[in-house]
Write a protein that holds these residues in place. Structure first.
Motif, PDB file in Angstrom:
ATOM      1  N   ASP A   1       0.870  -1.164  -0.184  1.00 48.94           N
ATOM      2  CA  ASP A   1       0.036  -0.062  -0.282  1.00 48.94           C
ATOM      3  C   ASP A   1       0.783   1.447  -0.084  1.00 48.94           C
ATOM      4  OD1 ASP A   1      -2.391  -0.599  -0.387  1.00 48.94           O
ATOM      5  OD2 ASP A   1      -2.992  -0.783   1.481  1.00 48.94           O
ATOM      6  N   GLY A   2       0.409   2.591  -0.369  1.00 46.56           N
ATOM      7  CA  GLY A   2       0.814   3.905  -0.024  1.00 46.56           C
ATOM      8  C   GLY A   2       1.201   3.959   1.279  1.00 46.56           C
ATOM      9  N   PRO A   3       1.407   5.276   1.053  1.00 44.82           N
ATOM     10  CA  PRO A   3       2.018   5.716   2.530  1.00 44.82           C
ATOM     11  C   PRO A   3       0.415   5.758   3.622  1.00 44.82           C
ATOM     12  CG  PRO A   3       2.378   7.972   0.732  1.00 44.82           C
ATOM     13  CD  PRO A   3       1.630   6.653   0.201  1.00 44.82           C
ATOM     14  N   GLU A   4       1.273   5.664   4.857  1.00 44.26           N
ATOM     15  CA  GLU A   4       0.491   5.470   5.961  1.00 44.26           C
ATOM     16  C   GLU A   4      -0.107   6.755   6.387  1.00 44.26           C
ATOM     17  OE1 GLU A   4       0.477   3.150   7.953  1.00 44.26           O
ATOM     18  OE2 GLU A   4      -1.553   3.859   9.621  1.00 44.26           O
ATOM     19  N   ASP A   5       0.293   7.781   5.937  1.00 47.80           N
ATOM     20  CA  ASP A   5      -0.540   8.814   6.246  1.00 47.80           C
ATOM     21  C   ASP A   5      -1.679   9.086   5.506  1.00 47.80           C
ATOM     22  OD1 ASP A   5       1.301   9.449   4.534  1.00 47.80           O
ATOM     23  OD2 ASP A   5       2.041  10.864   5.984  1.00 47.80           O
ATOM     24  N   VAL A   6      -1.172   8.758   3.852  1.00 44.14           N
ATOM     25  CA  VAL A   6      -2.849   9.055   3.071  1.00 44.14           C
ATOM     26  C   VAL A   6      -3.629   8.108   3.410  1.00 44.14           C
ATOM     27  CG1 VAL A   6      -2.547   9.176   0.778  1.00 44.14           C
ATOM     28  CG2 VAL A   6      -0.336   9.946   2.084  1.00 44.14           C
TER      29      VAL A   6
ATOM     30  N   LYS B   1      -0.204   6.386  -9.243  1.00 38.73           N
ATOM     31  CA  LYS B   1       1.316   6.125  -9.361  1.00 38.73           C
ATOM     32  C   LYS B   1       2.182   7.067  -8.082  1.00 38.73           C
ATOM     33  CE  LYS B   1       0.166   4.009 -12.459  1.00 38.73           C
ATOM     34  NZ  LYS B   1      -0.449   3.969 -13.461  1.00 38.73           N
ATOM     35  N   THR B   2       2.179   7.957  -8.658  1.00 40.82           N
ATOM     36  CA  THR B   2       2.664   9.558  -7.368  1.00 40.82           C
ATOM     37  C   THR B   2       2.628   8.343  -5.595  1.00 40.82           C
ATOM     38  OG1 THR B   2       2.198  10.387  -8.854  1.00 40.82           O
ATOM     39  CG2 THR B   2       2.807  11.204  -6.204  1.00 40.82           C
ATOM     40  N   PHE B   3       1.753   8.419  -5.358  1.00 39.99           N
ATOM     41  CA  PHE B   3       1.092   7.490  -4.259  1.00 39.99           C
ATOM     42  C   PHE B   3       1.208   5.435  -4.008  1.00 39.99           C
ATOM     43  CE2 PHE B   3      -0.065  11.601  -4.362  1.00 39.99           C
ATOM     44  CZ  PHE B   3       0.641  12.636  -3.328  1.00 39.99           C
ATOM     45  N   SER B   4       1.234   5.069  -5.009  1.00 39.27           N
ATOM     46  CA  SER B   4       1.273   3.624  -5.247  1.00 39.27           C
ATOM     47  C   SER B   4      -0.061   2.906  -4.587  1.00 39.27           C
ATOM     48  CB  SER B   4       2.527   2.808  -3.862  1.00 39.27           C
ATOM     49  OG  SER B   4       3.420   3.603  -4.374  1.00 39.27           O
TER      50      SER B   4
ATOM     51  N   ALA C   1      -7.343  13.355  -0.195  1.00 38.22           N
ATOM     52  CA  ALA C   1      -5.829  12.323   0.780  1.00 38.22           C
ATOM     53  C   ALA C   1      -5.283  12.938  -0.138  1.00 38.22           C
ATOM     54  CB  ALA C   1      -6.137  11.199   1.086  1.00 38.22           C
ATOM     55  N   VAL C   2      -5.339  12.543  -1.123  1.00 36.03           N
ATOM     56  CA  VAL C   2      -4.502  13.220  -2.224  1.00 36.03           C
ATOM     57  C   VAL C   2      -3.709  14.643  -1.906  1.00 36.03           C
ATOM     58  CG1 VAL C   2      -3.617  12.794  -5.067  1.00 36.03           C
ATOM     59  CG2 VAL C   2      -5.383  11.948  -4.054  1.00 36.03           C
ATOM     60  N   ALA C   3      -4.415  15.190  -2.270  1.00 36.96           N
ATOM     61  CA  ALA C   3      -4.100  16.404  -2.027  1.00 36.96           C
ATOM     62  C   ALA C   3      -2.932  17.068  -0.686  1.00 36.96           C
ATOM     63  CB  ALA C   3      -5.063  17.853  -1.747  1.00 36.96           C
ATOM     64  N   MET C   4      -3.433  15.896   0.536  1.00 42.22           N
ATOM     65  CA  MET C   4      -2.858  15.909   2.056  1.00 42.22           C
ATOM     66  C   MET C   4      -0.879  15.600   1.001  1.00 42.22           C
ATOM     67  SD  MET C   4      -2.119  13.266   3.911  1.00 42.22           S
ATOM     68  CE  MET C   4       0.001  13.351   4.459  1.00 42.22           C
ATOM     69  N   GLY C   5      -1.054  14.713   0.174  1.00 42.10           N
ATOM     70  CA  GLY C   5      -0.293  13.466  -0.365  1.00 42.10           C
ATOM     71  C   GLY C   5       1.045  14.213  -0.868  1.00 42.10           C
TER      72      GLY C   5
ATOM     73  N   GLN D   1      -4.433   7.032   5.363  1.00 41.83           N
ATOM     74  CA  GLN D   1      -4.973   8.088   7.145  1.00 41.83           C
ATOM     75  C   GLN D   1      -6.190   8.628   6.684  1.00 41.83           C
ATOM     76  OE1 GLN D   1      -5.543   6.557   9.715  1.00 41.83           O
ATOM     77  NE2 GLN D   1      -3.996   4.922  10.435  1.00 41.83           N
ATOM     78  N   ALA D   2      -5.470  10.034   5.996  1.00 40.50           N
ATOM     79  CA  ALA D   2      -6.463  11.301   5.517  1.00 40.50           C
ATOM     80  C   ALA D   2      -7.282  10.692   4.697  1.00 40.50           C
ATOM     81  CB  ALA D   2      -5.077  11.893   4.783  1.00 40.50           C
ATOM     82  N   ALA D   3      -7.796   9.763   4.028  1.00 39.56           N
ATOM     83  CA  ALA D   3      -8.532   9.247   3.337  1.00 39.56           C
ATOM     84  C   ALA D   3      -9.693   8.616   4.125  1.00 39.56           C
ATOM     85  CB  ALA D   3      -8.128   8.195   2.258  1.00 39.56           C
ATOM     86  N   ALA D   4      -8.725   8.345   5.344  1.00 33.76           N
ATOM     87  CA  ALA D   4     -10.134   6.916   6.211  1.00 33.76           C
ATOM     88  C   ALA D   4     -10.822   8.732   7.306  1.00 33.76           C
ATOM     89  CB  ALA D   4      -9.279   6.107   7.308  1.00 33.76           C
ATOM     90  N   ALA D   5      -9.499   9.083   7.256  1.00 31.14           N
ATOM     91  CA  ALA D   5     -10.353  10.165   7.867  1.00 31.14           C
ATOM     92  C   ALA D   5     -11.832  11.156   7.301  1.00 31.14           C
ATOM     93  CB  ALA D   5      -9.426  11.447   8.757  1.00 31.14           C
ATOM     94  N   SER D   6     -11.521  11.701   6.704  1.00 32.95           N
ATOM     95  CA  SER D   6     -11.839  12.391   5.137  1.00 32.95           C
ATOM     96  C   SER D   6     -13.387  11.575   4.968  1.00 32.95           C
ATOM     97  CB  SER D   6     -11.100  12.701   4.054  1.00 32.95           C
ATOM     98  OG  SER D   6     -10.291  13.769   4.256  1.00 32.95           O
ATOM     99  N   LEU D   7     -13.891  10.343   5.798  1.00 34.56           N
ATOM    100  CA  LEU D   7     -14.940  10.117   5.100  1.00 34.56           C
ATOM    101  C   LEU D   7     -16.009  10.652   6.374  1.00 34.56           C
ATOM    102  CD1 LEU D   7     -14.278   6.021   4.559  1.00 34.56           C
ATOM    103  CD2 LEU D   7     -14.993   8.179   2.839  1.00 34.56           C
ATOM    104  N   PHE D   8     -15.185  10.508   7.047  1.00 32.65           N
ATOM    105  CA  PHE D   8     -16.459  10.927   9.309  1.00 32.65           C
ATOM    106  C   PHE D   8     -16.357  12.545   8.826  1.00 32.65           C
ATOM    107  CE2 PHE D   8     -14.585   6.534   9.394  1.00 32.65           C
ATOM    108  CZ  PHE D   8     -16.013   6.403   9.148  1.00 32.65           C
TER     109      PHE D   8
END
Ligand code: PMP
Ligand code: GLN
Length: 414
Positions: free
Chosen positions: A59-64, A251-254, A291-295, A66-73
């Motif tokens: 998987d791609g970076p953990e913080d990205v 590609k940029t965040f796997s 999340a991609v914006a954060m990444g 996490q950001a996707a998961a958090a953004s769901l809520f």
């Protein structure tokens, strides 16, 4: 009316061999299933290591994530703005400025469902039936079907191995009074070529001379190796007004399954790309966009390490394939190695070879002829994806070594 009742009452066709409905016969009905899906299915069927379809196996970076998961809520799960969420359009613009000095603003950016949609949207934005498009062969498999669906006319310019240099005379000849655009990919799938400043200069000169646009598929922009550097065509003099630059978070965040792509286009063109996007998909998942914006704001080291880590994997797989006896072509960027299997004395073409290694060695690759449309493509290359864990690459090489042994004797050339 239910389908069953329709069948009952469809007297003229009932009980005959004739089809109940006329054949579709549309342009797309004749198109095969993409080679990536075909080879992934074959790999699954045989329990093979899949070095065919290009996707990382971590998987791609953990913080990205996490950001996707958090953004769901946080209550933003309805339709996002059609051209993309403000955070991501801002982040793509900032990424352009930070890495390439491209003076982009959010108004230059349209967010799409992966680069795949971006390519279709850019082509749809620019082309009318009868327009000519210059393309470079070998080419990514979605380019030609979309060009043809739009009724546009492809002009293919073929690159030749091993260095895949851009042939100046052929490229010049491909441009003409009806050329509307050129579509090309750097760093390039499947060749691993990175277009040089000189080659981009030639493209820029031809685009200016023929007053044409460029669609630049730059999904592997951060995946370059050694001294190779990615140069967006958009950074060349006079090209900002006529270039549409495509990136992919896959590609940029796997994170290839996320399908978040982005187009950077001049302000006059971005709204037209957005009009294509509004009719194709309208929007892509808002949490993933955010999340991609954060990444995209991650530190420089992240982007540098992405290429460095992949370069080590390229070396690992290249050494292994060479040990077995394959002729590995130089790779300066992307996820892929192209290797000549003739030295292995396999009696068959690339399609047969890729099937054979899937069945007999349980390792899958992609036949490079899938990237050709013109006559007499080379039939002795297989494409191997090296965006995999080291242990997986090592196991793949061990399996191929088990099938072919090491260096199988003198190289046979056709
Ligand atoms: N262009 C090229 C050259 C690719 O290799 C790929 C897929 N890896 C794409 C476009 C599509 O990218 P996405 O998955 O973002 O749609
Ligand atoms: N781009 C990937 C490749 O070249 C495949 C993407 C897909 O399967 N649509 O392998």
């Amino acid at each position: 009316m239910t389908l069953a009742r329709r069948a009952d009452t469809a007297a003229p066709n009932a009980g005959r061999d004739r089809p109940a409905v006329k054949p579709v016969n549309s342009h797309l009905s004749a198109l095969g299933t993409t080679i990536f899906t075909v080879m992934s299915a074959l790999a699954a069927e045989h329990g093979a290591i899949n070095l065919g379809q290009g996707f990382p196996d971590t998987d791609g970076p953990e913080d990205v994530l996490q950001a996707a998961a958090a953004s769901l809520f946080d209550g933003r799960n309805q339709y996002p703005p059609m051209p993309g969420v403000p955070e991501l359009r801002q982040a793509v613009a900032a990424h352009n400025r930070r890495f390439y000095d491209i003076p982009a603003t959010p108004d230059h950016v349209v967010v799409t469902c992966g680069a795949t949609e971006a390519i279709a949207a850019c082509l749809t934005a620019l082309l009318d039936p009868g327009d000519e498009v210059v393309l470079i062969e070998p080419l990514y498999d979605t380019y030609l079907p979309v060009v043809r669906l739009l009724g546009a006319i492809p002009r293919l310019v073929r690159l030749e191995p091993p260095d895949w240099a851009l042939p100046e005379a052929a490229l010049t000849a491909a441009f003409g009074p009806r050329t509307k655009a050129m579509l090309f990919n750097t760093p390039m799938n499947p060749t691993g070529k990175v277009f040089t400043a000189g080659e981009l200069g030639l493209i820029a000169e031809l685009l200016a001379r023929h007053d044409a646009y460029a669609i630049c598929d730059e999904v592997y922009e951060h995946l370059t190796f050694g001294a190779a550097r990615h140069i967006p065509l958009m950074t060349l003099p006079g090209m900002a007004e006529r270039s549409l630059r495509i990136g992919s978070a896959g590609k940029t965040f796997s994170l290839t399954g996320w399908k978040v792509g982005y187009v950077t286009a001049p302000p006059a063109l971005a709204p037209i790309v957005a009009k294509a996007h509004q009719n194709l998909t309208f929007a892509t998942a808002p949490n993933l966009q955010r999340a991609v914006a954060m990444g995209l704001g991650k530190e420089d080291a992240y982007f540098a390490e992405l290429g460095r880590a992949l370069e080590a994997k390229r070396d690992l797989l290249a050494a292994g394939l060479t040990r077995i006896g394959m002729d590995v072509l130089p790779v300066h960027g992307s996820y892929f190695i192209t290797a000549d299997f003739r030295p292995l004395r396999f009696d068959g073409d690339d399609v047969a070879f890729c099937r054979h290694i899937t069945e007999a060695a349980k390792v899958t690759a992609v036949p490079v002829t899938a990237f050709y449309d013109g006559p007499e493509p080379p039939t002795h290359y297989a494409r191997f994806a090296f965006c995999k864990q080291d242990a997986v690459l090592e196991e793949a090489v061990a399996r191929l070594e088990g099938l072919f042994g090491r260096r199988a004797g003198p190289v046979l050339r056709r």
